[in-house]
Design a protein around this motif. Structure first.
Motif, PDB file in Angstrom:
ATOM      1  N   ASP A 233       0.820  -1.208   0.000  1.00  0.00           N
ATOM      2  CA  ASP A 233       0.000   0.000   0.000  1.00  0.00           C
ATOM      3  C   ASP A 233       0.859   1.266   0.000  1.00  0.00           C
ATOM      4  OD1 ASP A 233      -2.480  -1.539   0.484  1.00  0.00           O
ATOM      5  OD2 ASP A 233      -1.571  -1.908   2.441  1.00  0.00           O
ATOM      6  N   LEU A 234       2.120   1.121   0.449  1.00  0.00           N
ATOM      7  CA  LEU A 234       3.014   2.267   0.575  1.00  0.00           C
ATOM      8  C   LEU A 234       4.427   1.858   0.210  1.00  0.00           C
ATOM      9  CD1 LEU A 234       3.734   5.165   1.638  1.00  0.00           C
ATOM     10  CD2 LEU A 234       3.973   4.140   3.910  1.00  0.00           C
ATOM     11  N   LEU A 235       5.061   2.662  -0.644  1.00  0.00           N
ATOM     12  CA  LEU A 235       6.467   2.467  -0.996  1.00  0.00           C
ATOM     13  C   LEU A 235       7.267   3.612  -0.406  1.00  0.00           C
ATOM     14  CD1 LEU A 235       8.689   0.990  -2.721  1.00  0.00           C
ATOM     15  CD2 LEU A 235       8.209   2.701  -4.485  1.00  0.00           C
ATOM     16  N   ILE A 236       8.307   3.273   0.360  1.00  0.00           N
ATOM     17  CA  ILE A 236       9.242   4.273   0.877  1.00  0.00           C
ATOM     18  C   ILE A 236      10.563   4.038   0.163  1.00  0.00           C
ATOM     19  CG2 ILE A 236      10.363   5.236   2.916  1.00  0.00           C
ATOM     20  CD1 ILE A 236       8.107   4.084   4.608  1.00  0.00           C
ATOM     21  N   ALA A 237      11.024   5.033  -0.583  1.00  0.00           N
ATOM     22  CA  ALA A 237      12.147   4.795  -1.497  1.00  0.00           C
ATOM     23  C   ALA A 237      13.126   5.962  -1.540  1.00  0.00           C
ATOM     24  CB  ALA A 237      11.617   4.534  -2.900  1.00  0.00           C
ATOM     25  N   ASP A 238      14.395   5.622  -1.716  1.00  0.00           N
ATOM     26  CA  ASP A 238      15.393   6.612  -2.091  1.00  0.00           C
ATOM     27  C   ASP A 238      15.131   6.967  -3.557  1.00  0.00           C
ATOM     28  OD1 ASP A 238      17.569   8.262  -2.080  1.00  0.00           O
ATOM     29  OD2 ASP A 238      19.067   6.666  -2.146  1.00  0.00           O
ATOM     30  N   ILE A 239      15.710   8.047  -4.044  1.00  0.00           N
ATOM     31  CA  ILE A 239      15.491   8.434  -5.437  1.00  0.00           C
ATOM     32  C   ILE A 239      16.623   7.961  -6.334  1.00  0.00           C
ATOM     33  CG2 ILE A 239      15.336  10.374  -7.037  1.00  0.00           C
ATOM     34  CD1 ILE A 239      13.636  11.834  -5.064  1.00  0.00           C
ATOM     35  N   GLU A 240      17.856   8.393  -6.031  1.00  0.00           N
ATOM     36  CA  GLU A 240      18.977   8.054  -6.907  1.00  0.00           C
ATOM     37  C   GLU A 240      19.573   6.717  -6.492  1.00  0.00           C
ATOM     38  OE1 GLU A 240      21.643  11.377  -6.984  1.00  0.00           O
ATOM     39  OE2 GLU A 240      20.447  12.377  -8.529  1.00  0.00           O
ATOM     40  N   MET A 241      19.349   5.703  -7.351  1.00  0.00           N
ATOM     41  CA  MET A 241      19.866   4.355  -7.112  1.00  0.00           C
ATOM     42  C   MET A 241      20.368   3.793  -8.433  1.00  0.00           C
ATOM     43  SD  MET A 241      16.957   2.761  -4.550  1.00  0.00           S
ATOM     44  CE  MET A 241      15.572   3.195  -5.618  1.00  0.00           C
ATOM     45  N   PRO A 242      21.287   2.817  -8.386  1.00  0.00           N
ATOM     46  CA  PRO A 242      21.758   2.191  -9.618  1.00  0.00           C
ATOM     47  C   PRO A 242      20.605   1.518 -10.365  1.00  0.00           C
ATOM     48  CG  PRO A 242      23.156   1.597  -7.760  1.00  0.00           C
ATOM     49  CD  PRO A 242      21.945   2.277  -7.195  1.00  0.00           C
ATOM     50  N   GLY A 243      20.644   1.544 -11.684  1.00  0.00           N
ATOM     51  CA  GLY A 243      19.562   0.934 -12.464  1.00  0.00           C
ATOM     52  C   GLY A 243      18.320   1.803 -12.375  1.00  0.00           C
ATOM     53  N   LEU A 244      17.207   1.222 -11.941  1.00  0.00           N
ATOM     54  CA  LEU A 244      15.974   1.978 -11.755  1.00  0.00           C
ATOM     55  C   LEU A 244      16.121   2.971 -10.616  1.00  0.00           C
ATOM     56  CD1 LEU A 244      13.122  -0.689 -12.004  1.00  0.00           C
ATOM     57  CD2 LEU A 244      13.482   1.247 -13.542  1.00  0.00           C
ATOM     58  N   SER A 245      15.581   4.157 -10.787  1.00  0.00           N
ATOM     59  CA  SER A 245      15.586   5.146  -9.713  1.00  0.00           C
ATOM     60  C   SER A 245      14.258   5.098  -8.967  1.00  0.00           C
ATOM     61  CB  SER A 245      15.799   6.550 -10.287  1.00  0.00           C
ATOM     62  OG  SER A 245      14.657   6.955 -11.042  1.00  0.00           O
ATOM     63  N   GLY A 246      14.248   5.683  -7.775  1.00  0.00           N
ATOM     64  CA  GLY A 246      13.003   5.780  -7.036  1.00  0.00           C
ATOM     65  C   GLY A 246      11.974   6.604  -7.788  1.00  0.00           C
ATOM     66  N   TYR A 247      12.445   7.614  -8.500  1.00  0.00           N
ATOM     67  CA  TYR A 247      11.539   8.444  -9.307  1.00  0.00           C
ATOM     68  C   TYR A 247      10.867   7.597 -10.381  1.00  0.00           C
ATOM     69  CZ  TYR A 247       9.821  12.202 -12.283  1.00  0.00           C
ATOM     70  OH  TYR A 247       9.004  13.028 -13.025  1.00  0.00           O
ATOM     71  N   GLU A 248      11.628   6.715 -11.025  1.00  0.00           N
ATOM     72  CA  GLU A 248      11.044   5.848 -12.065  1.00  0.00           C
ATOM     73  C   GLU A 248      10.032   4.874 -11.464  1.00  0.00           C
ATOM     74  OE1 GLU A 248      14.480   5.380 -15.456  1.00  0.00           O
ATOM     75  OE2 GLU A 248      14.920   4.583 -13.456  1.00  0.00           O
ATOM     76  N   LEU A 249      10.290   4.376 -10.260  1.00  0.00           N
ATOM     77  CA  LEU A 249       9.327   3.508  -9.599  1.00  0.00           C
ATOM     78  C   LEU A 249       8.030   4.265  -9.323  1.00  0.00           C
ATOM     79  CD1 LEU A 249      11.600   1.669  -6.986  1.00  0.00           C
ATOM     80  CD2 LEU A 249      10.688   0.730  -9.114  1.00  0.00           C
ATOM     81  N   ALA A 250       8.153   5.505  -8.859  1.00  0.00           N
ATOM     82  CA  ALA A 250       6.964   6.324  -8.596  1.00  0.00           C
ATOM     83  C   ALA A 250       6.212   6.628  -9.884  1.00  0.00           C
ATOM     84  CB  ALA A 250       7.372   7.619  -7.902  1.00  0.00           C
ATOM     85  N   ASP A 251       6.953   6.832 -10.965  1.00  0.00           N
ATOM     86  CA  ASP A 251       6.320   7.109 -12.261  1.00  0.00           C
ATOM     87  C   ASP A 251       5.528   5.898 -12.742  1.00  0.00           C
ATOM     88  OD1 ASP A 251       5.875   8.769 -14.580  1.00  0.00           O
ATOM     89  OD2 ASP A 251       7.219   7.427 -15.661  1.00  0.00           O
ATOM     90  N   ILE A 252       6.049   4.702 -12.517  1.00  0.00           N
ATOM     91  CA  ILE A 252       5.332   3.475 -12.881  1.00  0.00           C
ATOM     92  C   ILE A 252       4.031   3.372 -12.091  1.00  0.00           C
ATOM     93  CG2 ILE A 252       5.394   0.942 -12.720  1.00  0.00           C
ATOM     94  CD1 ILE A 252       8.486   1.229 -13.228  1.00  0.00           C
TER      95      ILE A 252
ATOM     96  N   LEU B  23       3.892  13.717  -9.629  1.00  0.00           N
ATOM     97  CA  LEU B  23       3.488  12.306  -9.594  1.00  0.00           C
ATOM     98  C   LEU B  23       2.597  12.016  -8.392  1.00  0.00           C
ATOM     99  CD1 LEU B  23       6.862  10.523 -10.492  1.00  0.00           C
ATOM    100  CD2 LEU B  23       4.991  11.150 -12.024  1.00  0.00           C
ATOM    101  N   SER B  24       2.187  13.066  -7.685  1.00  0.00           N
ATOM    102  CA  SER B  24       1.283  12.937  -6.527  1.00  0.00           C
ATOM    103  C   SER B  24       1.870  12.057  -5.428  1.00  0.00           C
ATOM    104  CB  SER B  24      -0.076  12.376  -6.982  1.00  0.00           C
ATOM    105  OG  SER B  24      -0.668  13.223  -7.940  1.00  0.00           O
ATOM    106  N   VAL B  25       3.184  12.167  -5.195  1.00  0.00           N
ATOM    107  CA  VAL B  25       3.773  11.402  -4.100  1.00  0.00           C
ATOM    108  C   VAL B  25       3.226  11.925  -2.777  1.00  0.00           C
ATOM    109  CG1 VAL B  25       5.874  10.966  -5.413  1.00  0.00           C
ATOM    110  CG2 VAL B  25       5.802  12.881  -3.805  1.00  0.00           C
ATOM    111  N   HIS B  26       3.197  11.058  -1.779  1.00  0.00           N
ATOM    112  CA  HIS B  26       2.630  11.432  -0.482  1.00  0.00           C
ATOM    113  C   HIS B  26       3.536  12.402   0.273  1.00  0.00           C
ATOM    114  CE1 HIS B  26       0.591  11.072   3.362  1.00  0.00           C
ATOM    115  NE2 HIS B  26       1.731  10.725   3.922  1.00  0.00           N
ATOM    116  N   ASP B  27       4.865  12.174   0.187  1.00  0.00           N
ATOM    117  CA  ASP B  27       5.776  13.033   0.948  1.00  0.00           C
ATOM    118  C   ASP B  27       7.180  12.966   0.349  1.00  0.00           C
ATOM    119  OD1 ASP B  27       6.630  14.801   2.864  1.00  0.00           O
ATOM    120  OD2 ASP B  27       6.093  13.549   4.580  1.00  0.00           O
ATOM    121  N   TYR B  28       7.965  13.976   0.683  1.00  0.00           N
ATOM    122  CA  TYR B  28       9.344  14.097   0.199  1.00  0.00           C
ATOM    123  C   TYR B  28      10.198  14.489   1.402  1.00  0.00           C
ATOM    124  CZ  TYR B  28      12.896  15.302  -3.357  1.00  0.00           C
ATOM    125  OH  TYR B  28      14.005  15.341  -4.173  1.00  0.00           O
TER     126      TYR B  28
END
Length: 232
Positions: free
Chosen positions: A48-67, A93-98
């Protein structure tokens, strides 16, 4: 609430895990340093909730949120990052928090608690009571994928079965006042949380496909634009 954690730095992931684990009403479904592993779990819609860093190798947290955003998945996102440059795009992307690193435990706890309250207020609740000759069929609203009117009968497609009724879409629409259901077409009502894809069918209409279901619905161009403006 089911939560997924992803951060490529193990020390930061351990901090996330310790904070979330201490909270009541929250279960950690996965905790990983691999964004690809997180992506595989997101596709299963196990959280129900993803807590993620943004800059990571391969897929970024931003790309996960975009999906999550582009597929209208019912998953909230909290970014916990040392990078401020994505803030504007993240809220598009209507993220809950930053949340910026370093952060206090209370800052993350408060954010998760707000997500819990928001999820409770948006949850589809209640049942439909469907008349079938001398019987009344009871359906949980959250299980309805879409409804189709054909001729003088109506078919209600749920995750497990199809229920037939003579009740009209106008009658059923009055019972489905939740934000999750829209009258996509004169013959269809759809639950946006099950939508997988829109494919152009004609100049002013699209075919709607759903997760885990072969049956399809229709949606007008006007309603697609409405969804893009108000939901996605």
């Amino acid at each position: 609430m089911k939560v997924g954690l992803v951060d490529d730095r193990l020390i930061d992931l351990d901090k996330l895990r310790a904070i979330v684990k201490s909270m009541e009403g929250v279960d950690i479904i996965f905790s990983t340093t691999s964004a690809e592993e997180a992506y595989a779990e997101i596709k299963k819609e196990t959280i129900d909730l993803l807590i993620a860093d943004i800059e990571m190798p391969g897929l970024s947290g931003y790309e996960l949120a975009d999906i999550i955003h582009s597929h209208a998945l019912n998953i909230a996102v909290i970014f916990v990052t040392a990078t401020s440059g994505y803030a504007v795009h993240a809220f598009e992307l209507s993220v809950h928090d930053y949340i910026m690193k370093p952060y206090r435990k209370e800052r993350l706890v408060q954010s998760i608690e707000r997500a819990l309250e928001k999820a409770k207020s948006m949850e589809i609740t209640g049942r439909l009571y469907i008349k079938q000759k001398s019987e009344i069929h009871i359906i949980h609203k959250k299980d309805i994928v879409f409804i189709e009117r054909s001729g003088r009968s109506t078919s209600i497609f749920t995750k497990k079965e199809i229920i037939k009724t003579y009740q009209t879409l106008n009658e059923l629409e009055g019972e489905l006042r939740e934000r999750d259901f829209i009258r996509s077409h004169r013959s269809f009502i759809i639950n946006i949380h099950f939508v997988k894809n829109f494919a152009l069918y004609a100049k002013n209409s699209y075919i709607v496909t759903f997760e885990g279901m072969e049956e399809r619905a229709m949606i007008t161009k006007e309603k697609v634009e409405f969804l893009q403006s108000n939901y996605f």
